[in-house]
Structures are given as structure tokens and as C-alpha cells.
Scaffold this motif. Structure first.
Motif, PDB file in Angstrom:
ATOM      1  N   ALA A 113       6.960  -2.456   2.502  1.00 59.63           N
ATOM      2  CA  ALA A 113       7.069  -1.029   2.221  1.00 59.63           C
ATOM      3  C   ALA A 113       6.807  -0.260   3.498  1.00 59.63           C
ATOM      4  O   ALA A 113       5.954  -0.640   4.310  1.00 59.63           O
ATOM      5  CB  ALA A 113       6.084  -0.596   1.141  1.00 59.63           C
ATOM      6  N   ARG A 114       7.543   0.833   3.665  1.00 57.61           N
ATOM      7  CA  ARG A 114       7.297   1.727   4.790  1.00 57.61           C
ATOM      8  C   ARG A 114       6.154   2.671   4.397  1.00 57.61           C
ATOM      9  O   ARG A 114       6.166   3.260   3.319  1.00 57.61           O
ATOM     10  CB  ARG A 114       8.555   2.545   5.096  1.00 57.61           C
ATOM     11  CG  ARG A 114       8.403   3.472   6.313  1.00 57.61           C
ATOM     12  CD  ARG A 114       8.178   4.908   5.877  1.00 57.61           C
ATOM     13  NE  ARG A 114       8.028   5.813   6.989  1.00 57.61           N
ATOM     14  CZ  ARG A 114       9.020   6.480   7.564  1.00 57.61           C
ATOM     15  NH1 ARG A 114      10.252   6.335   7.130  1.00 57.61           N
ATOM     16  NH2 ARG A 114       8.791   7.303   8.555  1.00 57.61           N
ATOM     17  N   GLY A 115       5.147   2.790   5.245  1.00 55.42           N
ATOM     18  CA  GLY A 115       4.000   3.636   4.964  1.00 55.42           C
ATOM     19  C   GLY A 115       3.946   4.843   5.876  1.00 55.42           C
ATOM     20  O   GLY A 115       4.332   4.764   7.045  1.00 55.42           O
ATOM     21  N   ASP A 117       5.292   7.879  -2.709  1.00 59.25           N
ATOM     22  CA  ASP A 117       5.598   9.094  -1.949  1.00 59.25           C
ATOM     23  C   ASP A 117       6.512  10.002  -2.773  1.00 59.25           C
ATOM     24  O   ASP A 117       7.677   9.668  -3.007  1.00 59.25           O
ATOM     25  CB  ASP A 117       6.299   8.712  -0.640  1.00 59.25           C
ATOM     26  CG  ASP A 117       6.556   9.902   0.273  1.00 59.25           C
ATOM     27  OD1 ASP A 117       6.249  11.040  -0.130  1.00 59.25           O
ATOM     28  OD2 ASP A 117       7.066   9.681   1.389  1.00 59.25           O
ATOM     29  N   PRO A 118       6.024  11.172  -3.215  1.00 58.57           N
ATOM     30  CA  PRO A 118       6.898  12.092  -3.966  1.00 58.57           C
ATOM     31  C   PRO A 118       7.904  12.807  -3.077  1.00 58.57           C
ATOM     32  O   PRO A 118       8.773  13.521  -3.578  1.00 58.57           O
ATOM     33  CB  PRO A 118       5.906  13.076  -4.584  1.00 58.57           C
ATOM     34  CG  PRO A 118       4.748  13.089  -3.645  1.00 58.57           C
ATOM     35  CD  PRO A 118       4.648  11.691  -3.095  1.00 58.57           C
ATOM     36  N   VAL A 124      -0.394  -2.969  -5.249  1.00 60.79           N
ATOM     37  CA  VAL A 124      -0.159  -1.765  -4.454  1.00 60.79           C
ATOM     38  C   VAL A 124      -1.153  -0.675  -4.821  1.00 60.79           C
ATOM     39  O   VAL A 124      -1.756  -0.036  -3.933  1.00 60.79           O
ATOM     40  CB  VAL A 124       1.289  -1.254  -4.665  1.00 60.79           C
ATOM     41  CG1 VAL A 124       1.460   0.143  -4.062  1.00 60.79           C
ATOM     42  CG2 VAL A 124       2.281  -2.223  -4.042  1.00 60.79           C
ATOM     43  N   ASN A 125      -1.378  -0.457  -6.098  1.00 57.65           N
ATOM     44  CA  ASN A 125      -2.305   0.604  -6.522  1.00 57.65           C
ATOM     45  C   ASN A 125      -3.738   0.297  -6.093  1.00 57.65           C
ATOM     46  O   ASN A 125      -4.488   1.212  -5.714  1.00 57.65           O
ATOM     47  CB  ASN A 125      -2.223   0.794  -8.030  1.00 57.65           C
ATOM     48  CG  ASN A 125      -0.920   1.484  -8.445  1.00 57.65           C
ATOM     49  OD1 ASN A 125      -0.402   2.333  -7.724  1.00 57.65           O
ATOM     50  ND2 ASN A 125      -0.393   1.112  -9.602  1.00 57.65           N
ATOM     51  N   ARG A 126      -4.122  -0.969  -6.141  1.00 57.09           N
ATOM     52  CA  ARG A 126      -5.473  -1.324  -5.681  1.00 57.09           C
ATOM     53  C   ARG A 126      -5.608  -1.110  -4.181  1.00 57.09           C
ATOM     54  O   ARG A 126      -6.641  -0.650  -3.698  1.00 57.09           O
ATOM     55  CB  ARG A 126      -5.797  -2.766  -6.056  1.00 57.09           C
ATOM     56  CG  ARG A 126      -6.054  -2.940  -7.552  1.00 57.09           C
ATOM     57  CD  ARG A 126      -6.677  -4.283  -7.893  1.00 57.09           C
ATOM     58  NE  ARG A 126      -5.719  -5.373  -7.733  1.00 57.09           N
ATOM     59  CZ  ARG A 126      -5.900  -6.420  -6.946  1.00 57.09           C
ATOM     60  NH1 ARG A 126      -6.998  -6.514  -6.197  1.00 57.09           N
ATOM     61  NH2 ARG A 126      -5.000  -7.383  -6.881  1.00 57.09           N
ATOM     62  N   PHE A 127      -4.541  -1.415  -3.454  1.00 56.06           N
ATOM     63  CA  PHE A 127      -4.572  -1.186  -2.006  1.00 56.06           C
ATOM     64  C   PHE A 127      -4.674   0.309  -1.698  1.00 56.06           C
ATOM     65  O   PHE A 127      -5.466   0.726  -0.856  1.00 56.06           O
ATOM     66  CB  PHE A 127      -3.323  -1.773  -1.354  1.00 56.06           C
ATOM     67  CG  PHE A 127      -3.207  -1.442   0.111  1.00 56.06           C
ATOM     68  CD1 PHE A 127      -3.957  -2.121   1.052  1.00 56.06           C
ATOM     69  CD2 PHE A 127      -2.350  -0.429   0.544  1.00 56.06           C
ATOM     70  CE1 PHE A 127      -3.856  -1.804   2.404  1.00 56.06           C
ATOM     71  CE2 PHE A 127      -2.249  -0.108   1.885  1.00 56.06           C
ATOM     72  CZ  PHE A 127      -3.007  -0.795   2.813  1.00 56.06           C
ATOM     73  N   VAL A 128      -3.874   1.127  -2.379  1.00 55.05           N
ATOM     74  CA  VAL A 128      -3.902   2.573  -2.139  1.00 55.05           C
ATOM     75  C   VAL A 128      -5.280   3.146  -2.454  1.00 55.05           C
ATOM     76  O   VAL A 128      -5.816   3.971  -1.702  1.00 55.05           O
ATOM     77  CB  VAL A 128      -2.815   3.278  -2.977  1.00 55.05           C
ATOM     78  CG1 VAL A 128      -2.983   4.795  -2.914  1.00 55.05           C
ATOM     79  CG2 VAL A 128      -1.426   2.886  -2.485  1.00 55.05           C
ATOM     80  N   GLY A 129      -5.885   2.695  -3.552  1.00 56.06           N
ATOM     81  CA  GLY A 129      -7.211   3.187  -3.923  1.00 56.06           C
ATOM     82  C   GLY A 129      -8.266   2.813  -2.903  1.00 56.06           C
ATOM     83  O   GLY A 129      -9.112   3.644  -2.521  1.00 56.06           O
ATOM     84  N   ILE A 180      -2.392   7.785   2.245  1.00 58.88           N
ATOM     85  CA  ILE A 180      -1.204   7.015   2.590  1.00 58.88           C
ATOM     86  C   ILE A 180      -0.136   7.216   1.516  1.00 58.88           C
ATOM     87  O   ILE A 180      -0.440   7.452   0.347  1.00 58.88           O
ATOM     88  CB  ILE A 180      -1.488   5.506   2.768  1.00 58.88           C
ATOM     89  CG1 ILE A 180      -1.994   4.891   1.453  1.00 58.88           C
ATOM     90  CG2 ILE A 180      -2.473   5.267   3.895  1.00 58.88           C
ATOM     91  CD1 ILE A 180      -2.101   3.370   1.513  1.00 58.88           C
ATOM     92  N   LEU A 181       1.110   7.117   1.947  1.00 55.47           N
ATOM     93  CA  LEU A 181       2.266   7.194   1.065  1.00 55.47           C
ATOM     94  C   LEU A 181       3.143   5.983   1.339  1.00 55.47           C
ATOM     95  O   LEU A 181       3.373   5.629   2.502  1.00 55.47           O
ATOM     96  CB  LEU A 181       3.060   8.477   1.319  1.00 55.47           C
ATOM     97  CG  LEU A 181       2.299   9.798   1.158  1.00 55.47           C
ATOM     98  CD1 LEU A 181       3.161  10.961   1.647  1.00 55.47           C
ATOM     99  CD2 LEU A 181       1.886  10.013  -0.294  1.00 55.47           C
TER     100      LEU A 181
END
Length: 404
Positions: free
Chosen positions: A107-109, A181-182, A206-211, A226-227
Motif C-alpha cells: 500500500a502507498r502511505g 485515505d478519503p 491494516v487497522n491494527r497497524f493504523v491504530g 497516516i493514510l
């Protein structure tokens, strides 16, 4: 052109083709002046070239369709962007030479700025410096280790400025998940959700990483969130050498475009730090290759920032480099963009893109300038961007006659 037909018609020649992509080149009139960025800019070298070139407008994907950079470039490389769909995450990973495996999902961040309510105030965190981004990525690698497990490895790699790559490695992962990313501000980041059965595990990781990343970045003033977008596996494209009989090379500062070119089978040349460095690199390798793709990013960045004067300046800065490109003496020179990014919109748009083809056997207009209006009246008309490379091949003497 159908790729199988291209294989049949290609023929060897000593000619050289140079494709210069000014990212996000096309624009719209400024409300005060009524002139676009190209029409406003002082571009004596591009205008002089336009007066002896064939002009037109390209449609990167389809009428009314706003293209991403991936489809926009693939079309210019001769690939149908509907048939060959390439995710942005894979491109970013390949662009930094990450060894993307068959089970990997990339994924691009973006580092972004979140306000006190958790809403996005800047999707690009003020375009923080690359070195600062690298330091923040080092902090995220602690998150990497904490989230990994249960047969999944995580890799976080810096790219350039506010961009980074997240790679998930393991069996049973899916790239059919939603982005976080909205792609607009004043709203919170989105949760990653599966879009098909089998994506639940990937979305959960992914959600655990973002959190966890949010906790690590909470003390950052700009890059405190991050997005993620463009979840993708590594695709497979037929190589330009096989389809078109070319020895192709690319020279791009930004990894994503280097990744795109690599997928198409181009040799990635060292790009240095400036567009002048890119020209020097192409000059150094001029005898080794017969197709060169060069990428200029600054026009798109200014357009996305909604900065009309800055985009005008970036166009003028590119114009100053045109004599150095002409000194290379390519048999065919194409100048265009992968899409339009009008400063008035501050985003990619669906508008056709100015296109210039300089070669010996062209129909030209001596009074033409390189801008949207003159390109709309040019001999090439408005045409699919996928036809740009066949046109270049024909003008380079590299396509045989079709039929008896």
C-alpha cells in the motif's frame, strides 16, 4: 494499438524516441485572466518547438474519467489502462527496489496532519522533507514488530517526502480491501474494510497497524497520522522490448514512476536530485537505449496544491530545459502529461492533456503555441493516449506497413 499487432509490425531502426511527461500538465483558465497555466507561462522554447511539431490533446483513460498517475502513464507507454490495472502500492514498492514477492500486498502511505478532533487537515503533512520522513519511518518500525505475527510480516519503507510504503507478507492476504485515505480534508481517516470474502484478515492487520501508528505519531506536529491507499499485488506486464522491439530506459526522480517504468521493462537510470541531473543521466546513456522516458513532477505538485502561480513557474522552469533535450537530437520527441491537474481544482481531472510530437514527417502549424487552445486545433486532434507510442514508432520508422 493491439499489442499482438505491435509485435507483428515492429521493425528495427537506429532512431531514438524521447518521451517527456510533465506530470499533471493540463490546466484550466484562471478566473481573473481567463488563461490556463500553460497559456499564462512564458515558454519560448516549447512554443518554438510547437510551431514545427504536430499537436493534439490526449485522453488518458476515457472521456469523463479522471485518471490516476498509473493509468495515465501506462497509456502513454502503449498499454490499455483498462486491461492492465496496476495498484499504486505495488508501484511505490517497486520504485524503491523493494523485492515484492508473489504473496505480498503493498500500500502507498501518506503521512498526514490530523487536527484535535481527529480530522484530516493536510493529506500530505506539509510535504515534509524526505529526511524527516525517514526518521518517522524508523519509529514506525517498532509498530511493525508489534503487529507482525500469525503468519504475517510487515515492512514499512520510506519513499520520498511524505510518502512511504507498507508491505504485508504472508499467505492468505488480499488486496481487495478498502483504502483508509478519503482523499479529502476535514474528515477522519477511514477504516480498512474487506471488499470480498477473504479480505478480513488483511483489513484487521491494516487497522491494527493504523491504530498502533497513531499512538507512536501522536507527538508529531505535522505527521501525526497516516493514510493508506492503492493496496495491490505485483502485476505482470508484457515488456516493451518484446512488444515494440525497443531498448527502453527511464529517468524519474519519484519512485512510483520508476516503478511503473520497471514494470514495463525499462532500465531505470540514476536520476540524481534535479531535472538537470536527469538530462545528464540520459545523455550519458544515450547510445545504450533507443527509447527514453523522462518524468517531471513539479507541475503536478503545484496543481494539487491549488497554486496557480507556482504551476506557471514550474512550467517556465521546465521550458528552460528544453534546449538541453533538443541537444540530444532525438528523432522523435513527445511532450505531454499523464493527466491534467488544474490548480483551480487542486486535483487530477478528466480534461484532455496537451500533446506535442516533434519529428521529421509531421503536419505542423507555424503560428502554434504549446497550450490547450492550440493543441485542441492541432493536426492530431483529440485522441486516446494509448496511440501516442504507435505514433512515435511510426515517425521513428519503426513500424512496417500493415497488409498487402
Amino acid at each position: 494499438m493491439d499489442l499482438e499487432l505491435a509485435r507483428q509490425l515492429q521493425r528495427p531502426a537506429e532512431s531514438k524516441i524521447l518521451l517527456l511527461v510533465a506530470d499533471g500538465l493540463g490546466g484550466l483558465p484562471h478566473p481573473d485572466s481567463g488563461r490556463s497555466e500553460l497559456e499564462t507561462a512564458q515558454t519560448p522554447h516549447l512554443d518554438g518547438l510547437a510551431a514545427r511539431s504536430a499537436l493534439g490533446l490526449t485522453v488518458p483513460v476515457g472521456s469523463g474519467i479522471t485518471p490516476g498517475s498509473g493509468p495515465g502513464h501506462l497509456a502513454l507507454f502503449g498499454y490499455d489502462p483498462f486491461r492492465f490495472q496496476v495498484g499504486r502500492g505495488a508501484l511505490e514498492a517497486l520504485g524503491i527496489d523493494f523485492a515484492l514477492g508473489p504473496d505480498d500486498v503493498a500500500a502507498r502511505g501518506n503521512f498526514c496532519t490530523l487536527d484535535a478532533t481527529g480530522r484530516i487537515s493536510d493529506r500530505r503533512a506539509g510535504r515534509i522533507a524526505t529526511e524527516r520522513s525517514r526518521r518517522i519511518v524508523e519509529r514506525l518500525r517498532a509498530v511493525e514488530a508489534g503487529i507482525a505475527g500469525q503468519g504475517v510480516e510487515l515492512f514499512v519503507e520510506p519513499v520520498r517526502e511524505h510518502r512511504f510504503v507498507l508491505v504485508l507478507r504472508g499467505e492468505g492476504l488480499s488486496d481487495v480491501v478498502t483504502e483508509t485515505d478519503p482523499q479529502r480534508t476535514d474528515v477522519p481517516p477511514l477504516r480498512c474494510e474487506p471488499m470480498a470474502p477473504g479480505g478480513e484478515r488483511t483489513a484487521d492487520v491494516v487497522n491494527r497497524f493504523v491504530g498502533a501508528a497513531a499512538e507512536v505519531l501522536a507527538s508529531e506536529e505535522q505527521a501525526n497520522g497516516i493514510l493508506l491507499r492503492g493496496f495491490a499485488r505485483r502485476p505482470s506486464l508484457p515488456a516493451m522490448a518484446d512488444v515494440w522491439g525497443l531498448r527502453p530506459a527511464s529517468c524519474a526522480l519519484y519512485p512510483m514512476y520508476r516503478g511503473l517504468a520497471t514494470l514495463a521493462g525499462m532500465t531505470a537510470l540514476a536520476a540524481g536530485a534535479t531535472f538537470q541531473d536527469q538530462i545528464a543521466s540520459v545523455r550519458e546513456h544515450w547510445d545504450r537505449f533507443d527509447f527514453f522516458f523522462m518524468h517531471y513532477k513539479d507541475t503536478d505538485a503545484a496543481g494539487e496544491d491549488g497554486d496557480f502561480p507556482a504551476k506557471v513557474s514550474r512550467i517556465e522552469e521546465l521550458d528552460a530545459q528544453i534546449p538541453a533535450l533538443l541537444d540530444l537530437d532525438p528523432d522523435v520527441l513527445m511532450v505531454s502529461g499523464d493527466h491534467s491537474t488544474p490548480a483551480a481544482m487542486g486535483a487530477h481531472s478528466w480534461h484532455p492533456v496537451p500533446f506535442l510530437l516533434s519529428a521529421r514527417w509531421v503536419r505542423h502549424q507555424p503560428d502554434a503555441r504549446f497550450d490547450e487552445g492550440h493543441c485542441a486545433q492541432g493536426a492530431l486532434g483529440t485522441f486516446p493516449a494509448t496511440e501516442a507510442l504507435p505514433l512515435a514508432m511510426a515517425h521513428a520508422g519503426r513500424l512496417a506497413k500493415y497488409g498487402a
